[in-house]
Design an enzyme around this catalytic site. Structure first.
Site, PDB file in Angstrom:
ATOM      1  N   GLU A   1      36.442 -22.152-117.163  1.00 34.80           N
ATOM      2  CA  GLU A   1      36.474 -20.685-117.119  1.00 34.80           C
ATOM      3  C   GLU A   1      35.355 -20.141-117.996  1.00 34.80           C
ATOM      4  O   GLU A   1      35.331 -20.385-119.203  1.00 34.80           O
ATOM      5  CB  GLU A   1      37.813 -20.128-117.588  1.00 34.80           C
ATOM      6  CG  GLU A   1      37.825 -18.602-117.503  1.00 34.80           C
ATOM      7  CD  GLU A   1      39.076 -17.944-118.059  1.00 34.80           C
ATOM      8  OE1 GLU A   1      38.982 -16.748-118.420  1.00 34.80           O
ATOM      9  OE2 GLU A   1      40.120 -18.607-118.132  1.00 34.80           O
TER      10      GLU A   1
ATOM     11  N   GLU B   1      42.154 -27.126-117.556  1.00 36.25           N
ATOM     12  CA  GLU B   1      41.470 -25.833-117.579  1.00 36.25           C
ATOM     13  C   GLU B   1      40.949 -25.609-118.985  1.00 36.25           C
ATOM     14  O   GLU B   1      41.622 -25.960-119.967  1.00 36.25           O
ATOM     15  CB  GLU B   1      42.454 -24.736-117.175  1.00 36.25           C
ATOM     16  CG  GLU B   1      41.866 -23.339-117.053  1.00 36.25           C
ATOM     17  CD  GLU B   1      41.945 -22.526-118.339  1.00 36.25           C
ATOM     18  OE1 GLU B   1      41.415 -21.408-118.357  1.00 36.25           O
ATOM     19  OE2 GLU B   1      42.534 -23.019-119.339  1.00 36.25           O
TER      20      GLU B   1
ATOM     21  N   HIS C   1      46.667 -26.179-119.214  1.00 34.06           N
ATOM     22  CA  HIS C   1      46.018 -24.962-119.701  1.00 34.06           C
ATOM     23  C   HIS C   1      45.399 -25.204-121.069  1.00 34.06           C
ATOM     24  O   HIS C   1      46.111 -25.478-122.039  1.00 34.06           O
ATOM     25  CB  HIS C   1      47.064 -23.850-119.769  1.00 34.06           C
ATOM     26  CG  HIS C   1      46.543 -22.525-120.179  1.00 34.06           C
ATOM     27  ND1 HIS C   1      47.112 -21.776-121.184  1.00 34.06           N
ATOM     28  CD2 HIS C   1      45.489 -21.784-119.720  1.00 34.06           C
ATOM     29  CE1 HIS C   1      46.459 -20.638-121.316  1.00 34.06           C
ATOM     30  NE2 HIS C   1      45.469 -20.623-120.441  1.00 34.06           N
ATOM     31  N   ARG C   2      44.069 -25.116-121.131  1.00 38.51           N
ATOM     32  CA  ARG C   2      43.317 -25.419-122.362  1.00 38.51           C
ATOM     33  C   ARG C   2      43.703 -26.793-122.905  1.00 38.51           C
ATOM     34  O   ARG C   2      43.736 -27.017-124.105  1.00 38.51           O
ATOM     35  CB  ARG C   2      43.530 -24.330-123.421  1.00 38.51           C
ATOM     36  CG  ARG C   2      43.205 -22.926-122.908  1.00 38.51           C
ATOM     37  CD  ARG C   2      43.429 -21.865-123.979  1.00 38.51           C
ATOM     38  NE  ARG C   2      43.671 -20.565-123.354  1.00 38.51           N
ATOM     39  CZ  ARG C   2      44.125 -19.487-123.970  1.00 38.51           C
ATOM     40  NH1 ARG C   2      44.376 -19.529-125.275  1.00 38.51           N
ATOM     41  NH2 ARG C   2      44.328 -18.350-123.333  1.00 38.51           N
TER      42      ARG C   2
ATOM     43  N   HIS D   1      38.249 -20.450-126.410  1.00 37.77           N
ATOM     44  CA  HIS D   1      38.704 -19.311-125.619  1.00 37.77           C
ATOM     45  C   HIS D   1      38.136 -17.985-126.108  1.00 37.77           C
ATOM     46  O   HIS D   1      37.640 -17.183-125.330  1.00 37.77           O
ATOM     47  CB  HIS D   1      40.235 -19.256-125.628  1.00 37.77           C
ATOM     48  CG  HIS D   1      40.790 -18.095-124.863  1.00 37.77           C
ATOM     49  ND1 HIS D   1      40.976 -16.837-125.426  1.00 37.77           N
ATOM     50  CD2 HIS D   1      41.192 -17.984-123.573  1.00 37.77           C
ATOM     51  CE1 HIS D   1      41.455 -16.022-124.518  1.00 37.77           C
ATOM     52  NE2 HIS D   1      41.616 -16.683-123.388  1.00 37.77           N
TER      53      HIS D   1
ATOM     54  N   ASP E   1      50.895 -24.564-119.985  1.00 39.82           N
ATOM     55  CA  ASP E   1      50.757 -25.116-121.326  1.00 39.82           C
ATOM     56  C   ASP E   1      51.533 -26.419-121.465  1.00 39.82           C
ATOM     57  O   ASP E   1      51.268 -27.218-122.378  1.00 39.82           O
ATOM     58  CB  ASP E   1      51.319 -24.133-122.371  1.00 39.82           C
ATOM     59  CG  ASP E   1      50.563 -22.816-122.438  1.00 39.82           C
ATOM     60  OD1 ASP E   1      49.414 -22.773-121.970  1.00 39.82           O
ATOM     61  OD2 ASP E   1      51.138 -21.849-122.965  1.00 39.82           O
TER      62      ASP E   1
ATOM     63  N   ASP F   1      37.878 -23.060-121.509  1.00 39.55           N
ATOM     64  CA  ASP F   1      37.083 -21.836-121.605  1.00 39.55           C
ATOM     65  C   ASP F   1      35.780 -22.140-122.332  1.00 39.55           C
ATOM     66  O   ASP F   1      35.757 -22.988-123.236  1.00 39.55           O
ATOM     67  CB  ASP F   1      37.839 -20.775-122.402  1.00 39.55           C
ATOM     68  CG  ASP F   1      39.282 -20.641-121.955  1.00 39.55           C
ATOM     69  OD1 ASP F   1      39.512 -19.915-120.976  1.00 39.55           O
ATOM     70  OD2 ASP F   1      40.162 -21.274-122.571  1.00 39.55           O
TER      71      ASP F   1
ATOM     72  N   LYS G   1      33.722 -17.476-120.078  1.00 45.26           N
ATOM     73  CA  LYS G   1      34.056 -16.259-120.819  1.00 45.26           C
ATOM     74  C   LYS G   1      32.800 -15.466-121.166  1.00 45.26           C
ATOM     75  O   LYS G   1      32.835 -14.236-121.224  1.00 45.26           O
ATOM     76  CB  LYS G   1      34.795 -16.628-122.109  1.00 45.26           C
ATOM     77  CG  LYS G   1      36.178 -17.211-121.897  1.00 45.26           C
ATOM     78  CD  LYS G   1      37.144 -16.156-121.429  1.00 45.26           C
ATOM     79  CE  LYS G   1      38.569 -16.657-121.442  1.00 45.26           C
ATOM     80  NZ  LYS G   1      39.501 -15.649-120.886  1.00 45.26           N
TER      81      LYS G   1
END
Length: 219
Positions: free
Chosen positions: A94, A33, A6-7, A48, A214, A35, A96
């Site tokens: 992702e 992943e 995650h990120r 993000h 995470d 953003d 945004k």
């Protein structure tokens, strides 16, 4: 089951940084992943929030700041992240900022045509389903992930409408029966953001297709 950072690996390194994505790969991730927002000069930036306030020492909206300034503050471009990853794992982008949509599609097409990437190296996800609908009509070869925080049923209907690849639900929405139902309808399930070991183990018993965490080394 895919291990998706995650990120990057934000349990260990600052989110959405090149170091975080490197850490995720060092931990054996199958995917990362991230953003994206657009900079003032329409570069795709990996961050993000719509501001830099939380993740840098300065303040301001991403779309009012030039790419070079953002890079100086540690915000990478999507191209920099893709060059770092270099096809070693899946990249879940992702979106945004809806204005970034066409730019992301073009960049993916460029990496496929010029850098030997394939469509299977990418997923585009968004909570803004109009973004996914737009991409489906622009380039139906791009794998789409329907993000949802509160409604699995509507996500399924929409995923069918756009022939999505996957559904990315908040993990607490899931039961084993729901996972089976959505998989039987042809969709992969990638719940987010699952960090506690007992929750990870529970989701594994549901046979989800991947987990976004995470702490990807816990997966």
């Amino acid at each position: 089951m895919l291990k998706i950072g995650h990120r990057g690996a934000i349990g260990y390194v600052a989110e959405n940084t090149l170091a975080s994505f490197q850490k995720a790969m060092d931990l054996g991730c199958d995917g990362v992943e991230l953003d994206v927002h657009l900079s003032a000069d329409n570069e795709i930036m990996v961050i993000h929030d719509d501001t830099i306030d939380r993740t840098t020492l300065e303040k301001g909206f991403v779309n009012t700041i030039a790419t070079t300034k953002l890079q100086q503050l540690g915000v990478p471009t999507l191209s920099e992240v893709l060059d770092l990853v270099n096809k070693r794992c899946l990249v879940n982008i992702e979106i945004k900022d809806t204005k970034a949509t066409d730019f992301v599609v073009k960049l993916i097409q460029n990496y496929i045509s010029e850098n030997n990437w394939t469509y299977s190296d990418f997923i585009i996800s968004s909570f803004d389903w109009s973004v996914l609908e737009s991409i489906h009509s622009t380039n139906s070869q791009i794998a789409l992930g329907v993000l949802t925080e509160n409604t699995l049923e509507e996500a399924l209907i929409f995923a069918q409408k756009i022939n999505a690849y996957s559904i990315h639900p908040y993990y607490q929405l899931l039961t084993k029966e729901k996972v089976t139902l959505y998989q039987d309808n042809g969709f992969l399930l990638f719940p987010w953001t699952v960090n506690e070991t007992h929750e990870i183990e529970k989701l594994k018993t549901f046979t989800v297709n991947g987990i976004i965490s995470d702490f990807p080394d816990r997966l």
